[in-house]
Design an enzyme around this catalytic site. Sequence first.
Site, PDB file in Angstrom:
ATOM      1  N   SER A 147       0.846  -1.206   0.000  1.00 61.04           N
ATOM      2  CA  SER A 147       0.000   0.000   0.000  1.00 61.04           C
ATOM      3  C   SER A 147       0.876   1.249   0.000  1.00 61.04           C
ATOM      4  O   SER A 147       2.016   1.216   0.482  1.00 61.04           O
ATOM      5  CB  SER A 147      -0.878   0.017   1.254  1.00 61.04           C
ATOM      6  N   TYR A 160      -2.828   0.048  10.510  1.00 59.06           N
ATOM      7  CA  TYR A 160      -2.870  -0.677   9.229  1.00 59.06           C
ATOM      8  C   TYR A 160      -1.578  -0.417   8.439  1.00 59.06           C
ATOM      9  O   TYR A 160      -0.941  -1.343   7.930  1.00 59.06           O
ATOM     10  CB  TYR A 160      -4.093  -0.209   8.432  1.00 59.06           C
TER      11      TYR A 160
HETATM   12  N1  LIG Z   1      -8.815  -0.819  -1.290  1.00 59.34           N
HETATM   13  C1  LIG Z   1      -7.801  -0.043  -1.081  1.00 59.34           C
HETATM   14  O1  LIG Z   1      -7.916   1.217  -1.049  1.00 59.34           O
HETATM   15  C2  LIG Z   1      -6.417  -0.618  -0.923  1.00 59.34           C
HETATM   16  C3  LIG Z   1      -5.318   0.228  -1.052  1.00 59.34           C
HETATM   17  C4  LIG Z   1      -4.030  -0.294  -0.903  1.00 59.34           C
HETATM   18  C5  LIG Z   1      -3.870  -1.634  -0.621  1.00 59.34           C
HETATM   19  N2  LIG Z   1      -4.947  -2.442  -0.483  1.00 59.34           N
HETATM   20  C6  LIG Z   1      -4.701  -3.857  -0.184  1.00 59.34           C
HETATM   21  O2  LIG Z   1      -5.178  -4.617  -1.261  1.00 59.34           O
HETATM   22  C7  LIG Z   1      -5.495  -5.934  -0.816  1.00 59.34           C
HETATM   23  C8  LIG Z   1      -6.863  -6.322  -1.355  1.00 59.34           C
HETATM   24  O3  LIG Z   1      -7.821  -5.429  -0.823  1.00 59.34           O
HETATM   25  P1  LIG Z   1      -9.169  -5.078  -1.604  1.00 59.34           P
HETATM   26  O4  LIG Z   1      -9.179  -3.618  -1.811  1.00 59.34           O
HETATM   27  O5  LIG Z   1      -9.340  -5.997  -2.746  1.00 59.34           O
HETATM   28  O6  LIG Z   1     -10.217  -5.404  -0.438  1.00 59.34           O
HETATM   29  P2  LIG Z   1     -11.507  -6.361  -0.390  1.00 59.34           P
HETATM   30  O7  LIG Z   1     -12.390  -6.083  -1.545  1.00 59.34           O
HETATM   31  O8  LIG Z   1     -12.065  -6.192   0.995  1.00 59.34           O
HETATM   32  O9  LIG Z   1     -10.891  -7.818  -0.528  1.00 59.34           O
HETATM   33  C9  LIG Z   1     -10.180  -8.398   0.536  1.00 59.34           C
HETATM   34  C10 LIG Z   1     -10.113  -9.896   0.331  1.00 59.34           C
HETATM   35  O10 LIG Z   1      -9.373 -10.484   1.409  1.00 59.34           O
HETATM   36  C11 LIG Z   1     -10.053 -11.651   1.850  1.00 59.34           C
HETATM   37  N3  LIG Z   1      -9.753 -11.896   3.257  1.00 59.34           N
HETATM   38  C12 LIG Z   1      -9.805 -11.002   4.279  1.00 59.34           C
HETATM   39  N4  LIG Z   1      -9.491 -11.614   5.438  1.00 59.34           N
HETATM   40  C13 LIG Z   1      -9.230 -12.906   5.142  1.00 59.34           C
HETATM   41  C14 LIG Z   1      -8.860 -14.037   5.914  1.00 59.34           C
HETATM   42  N5  LIG Z   1      -8.689 -13.968   7.245  1.00 59.34           N
HETATM   43  N6  LIG Z   1      -8.651 -15.213   5.278  1.00 59.34           N
HETATM   44  C15 LIG Z   1      -8.825 -15.324   3.939  1.00 59.34           C
HETATM   45  N7  LIG Z   1      -9.181 -14.285   3.152  1.00 59.34           N
HETATM   46  C16 LIG Z   1      -9.384 -13.090   3.756  1.00 59.34           C
HETATM   47  C17 LIG Z   1     -11.540 -11.327   1.617  1.00 59.34           C
HETATM   48  O11 LIG Z   1     -12.275 -12.491   1.383  1.00 59.34           O
HETATM   49  P3  LIG Z   1     -13.315 -13.144   2.426  1.00 59.34           P
HETATM   50  O12 LIG Z   1     -14.004 -12.019   3.142  1.00 59.34           O
HETATM   51  O13 LIG Z   1     -14.189 -13.983   1.565  1.00 59.34           O
HETATM   52  O14 LIG Z   1     -12.444 -13.940   3.317  1.00 59.34           O
HETATM   53  C18 LIG Z   1     -11.483 -10.567   0.298  1.00 59.34           C
HETATM   54  O15 LIG Z   1     -11.507 -11.445  -0.797  1.00 59.34           O
HETATM   55  C19 LIG Z   1      -5.388  -5.909   0.704  1.00 59.34           C
HETATM   56  O16 LIG Z   1      -4.156  -6.477   1.082  1.00 59.34           O
HETATM   57  C20 LIG Z   1      -5.404  -4.432   1.039  1.00 59.34           C
HETATM   58  O17 LIG Z   1      -4.712  -4.161   2.236  1.00 59.34           O
HETATM   59  C21 LIG Z   1      -6.223  -1.972  -0.631  1.00 59.34           C
END
Ligand SMILES: NC(=O)c1ccc[n+]([C@@H]2O[C@H](COP(=O)([O-])OP(=O)(O)OC[C@H]3O[C@@H](n4cnc5c(N)ncnc54)[C@H](OP(=O)(O)O)[C@@H]3O)[C@@H](O)[C@H]2O)c1
Length: 252
Positions: A147, A160
């Site tokens: 991130s 975070y």
């Molecule tokens: N969105 C942003 O602004 C942003 C910015 C920078 C970085 N990121 C990073 O990008 C990555 C993906 O995030 P996203 O934006 O795609 O968020 P998202 O739509 O909430 O997706 C997160 C995924 O992680 C899975 N997950 C969460 N906890 C888990 C667990 N304990 N075991 C297995 N699976 C788990 C969830 O699936 P289930 O709920 O089905 O388990 C979901 O598929 C993350 O690492 C996040 O920190 C996001």
Amino acid sequence: MTEGRIAVVTGASSGIGRAVASAFTRQGIHVLAAGRSGDRLAAVQAELAGRPGTVVPHSGDMTHAAYTEELLAAAEREWGPATIFVASAGQGLPGTVLGSDANRWEELIEANYLAILRQLRATASEFKKHAEADGGRQVRDIVVIGSTVGRQISAANPVYGSTKFAVHSLVEALRQEVCTHNIRVTLIEPGFVRSGFQEAAGYDMEWFEAVAEQSGPLLVPEDVASVIDFVVSRPTHVHLDDIRLRPTRQKV
Ligand SMILES: NC(=O)c1ccc[n+]([C@@H]2O[C@H](COP(=O)([O-])OP(=O)(O)OC[C@H]3O[C@@H](n4cnc5c(N)ncnc54)[C@H](OP(=O)(O)O)[C@@H]3O)[C@@H](O)[C@H]2O)c1
């Protein structure tokens, strides 16, 4: 170049991981799609049916110790040994050092740091074993979503952010450890992405919409996925090892 490769994608039930599964299957990459929600993974499988690459869902919690070994074994049973591992699963936590919910710190560190460390170790061990057997002729990719707040300190989101700082250092260290085996360990550092992330973490959605108003249009998961697709499709000798992408109008 990528057709027929086999990938494990965590967090494939939502957001960036789901978009990666979509981009990969379009290129003929087979995807073991991981996440906790079996229903949402089944929906992804149905949505992507008929693509050149196939999706097989595998539900489970990434905080379980043998999670990665199970995913890699499931992919191998389905198609053969994986050569791509995308670690997208992760969680957010709103609040500052003083303001965040201390009862959620351990869960966050477990999911965003320890689970990723275990994924890196298990995947790199497996990839190194196969690379030693084939002399590194096949390139292998481990892609981790960090991130921008793992690069620049955010006073608004430090708990975070600190998990992402830790992950960034692991990714670069592992890259140095295994690169001579033609294993590319890649860090992707997105800024604001509109996904399920904010709501799942409990961020104040009014605040988030104000951010979107000020810095948007925000990234969408497909923006990040297209970069990952590009990274894994480079020739073996080319490694884009650390990529930061933000909404154009996002200042920090
Ligand atoms: N969105 C942003 O602004 C942003 C910015 C920078 C970085 N990121 C990073 O990008 C990555 C993906 O995030 P996203 O934006 O795609 O968020 P998202 O739509 O909430 O997706 C997160 C995924 O992680 C899975 N997950 C969460 N906890 C888990 C667990 N304990 N075991 C297995 N699976 C788990 C969830 O699936 P289930 O709920 O089905 O388990 C979901 O598929 C993350 O690492 C996040 O920190 C996001």
